[in-house]
Every structure is written in structure tokens, then in C-alpha cells.
Design a protein around this motif. Structure first.
Motif, PDB file in Angstrom:
ATOM      1  N   TYR A 102       0.826  -1.203   0.000  1.00 14.24           N
ATOM      2  CA  TYR A 102       0.000   0.000   0.000  1.00 14.24           C
ATOM      3  C   TYR A 102       0.860   1.254   0.000  1.00 14.24           C
ATOM      4  O   TYR A 102       0.542   2.244  -0.654  1.00 14.24           O
ATOM      5  N   ALA A 153      -7.740   7.049  -1.344  1.00  7.16           N
ATOM      6  CA  ALA A 153      -8.442   5.792  -1.111  1.00  7.16           C
ATOM      7  C   ALA A 153      -9.381   5.460  -2.265  1.00  7.16           C
ATOM      8  O   ALA A 153      -9.434   4.310  -2.735  1.00  7.16           O
ATOM      9  N   SER A 179      -9.298   0.989   1.548  1.00  8.04           N
ATOM     10  CA  SER A 179     -10.025   1.612   2.650  1.00  8.04           C
ATOM     11  C   SER A 179      -9.344   2.913   3.081  1.00  8.04           C
ATOM     12  O   SER A 179      -8.126   2.962   3.231  1.00  8.04           O
ATOM     13  N   ARG A 180     -10.155   3.965   3.274  1.00 13.63           N
ATOM     14  CA  ARG A 180      -9.614   5.260   3.627  1.00 13.63           C
ATOM     15  C   ARG A 180      -8.837   5.214   4.941  1.00 13.63           C
ATOM     16  O   ARG A 180      -7.724   5.743   5.052  1.00 13.63           O
ATOM     17  N   ILE A 239      -5.337   3.260   4.413  1.00 15.25           N
ATOM     18  CA  ILE A 239      -4.295   3.983   3.668  1.00 15.25           C
ATOM     19  C   ILE A 239      -3.863   5.205   4.478  1.00 15.25           C
ATOM     20  O   ILE A 239      -2.691   5.597   4.473  1.00 15.25           O
ATOM     21  N   SER A 240      -4.818   5.758   5.212  1.00  4.85           N
ATOM     22  CA  SER A 240      -4.522   6.901   6.074  1.00  4.85           C
ATOM     23  C   SER A 240      -3.455   6.535   7.108  1.00  4.85           C
ATOM     24  O   SER A 240      -2.448   7.222   7.265  1.00  4.85           O
TER      25      SER A 240
END
Lengths: 140, 140
Positions: free
Chosen positions: B11, B34, B40-41, B44-45
Motif C-alpha cells: 500500500y 483511497a 479503505s480510507r 491507507i490513512s
DNA sequence: TTTAATTCGGACTATATACTCCGATTATGA
DNA sequence: TCATAATCGGAGTATATAGTCCGAATTAAA
């Protein structure tokens, strides 16, 4: 953390190489293998059991039972074992994990990775279990 | 299942390649990333946040905030990113998982594997993030 | 026929990784 | 100054993999 293959696969490779070395001794108990390879008896046992189902090794119950190779170590490549246990995802899937990456629509790294992937596959395919005997005194 | 690198590392590579592509646009929100990468937000956040700590990317809070590259993509190799997130075990550890295997006391596969390991390391070292722009229309 | 040694198989636990949730904090701009 | 949009950070859940436990079945040999 595993490097390339699953732990199960690593143990399987270790076990098979070990059995190839001790081939002339007939059945070898899980107990013995576990001691020599320094792996938990229950776990190597489970791993070897699944290799029996896959037809790679044989097992015999009861007294003086144990495990032994089912095939000629000359006709058993490392790749055979890896494919049976981990499948071919190592050689096919995208290195970046992109689900849409393929030969037709390659991700940035795909083409650069291709030759290396092929080289490792060929190496594993051309390396048979028999090539390693005897291995006593090496990293075991 | 991951192929070679951890999912977090995959990722991270995707995110950085994406940020390099959109570099001229300034800050890009986790939401946007994302959506474009189909991840998924929240995840990745989190991944990007740890890259901020590592100094690879920058973040800005608040309205019109988001993430952007912290370094020149020309001076950022894929290897840099991999080493930061997964460490160098991929390039050092024994392929069979044998704890005692080393260059001095190599396991059966060690020497055969060496050249391939070196080739992949060199490839990743010589491939910079900048080399991939623009990648829109590829496997993203 | 009995005993001991062994695999077999199922169920269980542990651990690491992957992933989610949400409130606190921060910054922008109207 | 207030509303809004974003990261930050901590705690939690889910899942896959790794590993353990133990009793039943099986076999060889005493």
C-alpha cells in the motif's frame, strides 16, 4: 516473518531435504525429525501429514513407523513442493499487490520484475531434492 | 496473501507512486487517494501517517490539507521504501527459514539463491519513484 | 495377546497482521 | 469567529497463520 514462502512451506522443504539425506534409513519418526531440525514435534508432524496427502512422502503407523520419501528425489524439484503448498501466487501475483495488474495491463514494476521472477522459478524448477545429499554438517 | 512484501508495504508503494503522479496538484486527501486506489480510507490513512513519521511524505491537517511527497521522487528508490517498512529481512534471511543459515554456513539453497536475491535488490535500488510518471491509465 | 511406539485427526490456543472506528486536534476560509 | 474539512492517534475488531494438545487408531515385536 517469512521471507518468500510460508512457514509451512519452509518446514516442508527442510523436512523433505532431511528425509532425502536419511533415505537409506527407512522410516524416521516425527520425534527424530523434530529433534534434528529443532522444530516442534507436533508441528512438523502436521506438516508432514499434509505432505503424505499430497503424495510427496509416505507414512507408516505403529511401532518402527515414521516418514519416508514417496518419490525418487531425482524427480522431485523444489518447485514441485512449493507449488503444492503455497501455490503459484509467488510467481504470478503483482509485486505491489495491485489486483488489476496483469501481463496485458502491467503495473509500473511488473515488467522490471518479470525476468527476476522467471529466473527464480527456473532455478527452483531445475534444482532437485537429490542434488543436496549429503547435507549433514551444513546449516542443519 | 502477500507475495513478497507486507501488505502495508504494498500500500505504501502504491500510495507513493500515486502521490508522485499527482505531485503537481499539491496536497491530496486520504479520501481521494483511497477512492483512486480502491483501498479503505482508514487504512491507507494509517499507512501514510507512518510514512510521514519516516520522513518520506508530508502531511497537512485542516481544510485543503492532505498528503504530498516530502522528497524528490528522483532520489527515492523503491528499495528505500521497502527497507523502511519491511526491513531487509527479504534480502538477508534464509529462504528455507533455517535459523543457522548464513554466508559462512550456507544451507543447500543459499548459494543458488544469492544471485537472484542480488539482482532483485539491485533492480529495486536502481528504480526510482520518478521513473514511473505518468502512470495514469496503467493498472491503477 | 499384550505392550509400546508411532501416525492420524480434530479441536483448541497464540500471535501477528490487517483493518476499522471514532473522537481530538488542527487549519482554512467565509 | 464559526463551520467545515482534513489529519492524528489510540483503541478496538477480524482474520489468517502458526503452533499445541491429546486421545484414537494402527502396527510391530516381545
Amino acid at each position: 516473518m517469512t521471507v518468500l514462502f510460508s512457514r509451512k512451506c519452509e518446514y516442508a522443504l527442510q523436512g523433505i531435504l532431511y528425509l532425502a539425506e536419511k533415505q537409506y534409513m527407512g522410516n524416521i519418526s516425527a520425534e527424530q525429525i523434530a529433534t534434528d531440525l529443532n522444530i516442534s514435534r507436533d508441528f512438523i508432524s502436521k506438516t508432514l501429514q499434509s505432505l503424505v496427502k499430497d503424495g510427496i512422502i509416505q507414512s507408516h503407523r505403529g511401532k518402527s513407523g515414521g516418514f519416508s520419501l514417496a518419490r525418487d528425489p531425482d524427480s522431485m524439484s523444489l518447485l514441485d513442493i512449493i507449488l503444492i503448498i503455497d501455490g503459484n501466487s509467488v510467481f504470478e501475483s503483482c509485486v505491489l499487490g495491485l489486483p488489476t495488474c496483469s501481463t496485458e495491463s502491467p503495473c509500473p514494476v511488473h515488467n522490471k520484475w518479470g525476468p527476476i521472477r522467471e529466473a527464480s522459478r527456473k532455478m527452483l524448477e531445475n534444482t532437485t531434492v537429490a542434488q543436496f545429499q549429503p547435507i549433514t554438517g551444513s546449516a542443519y
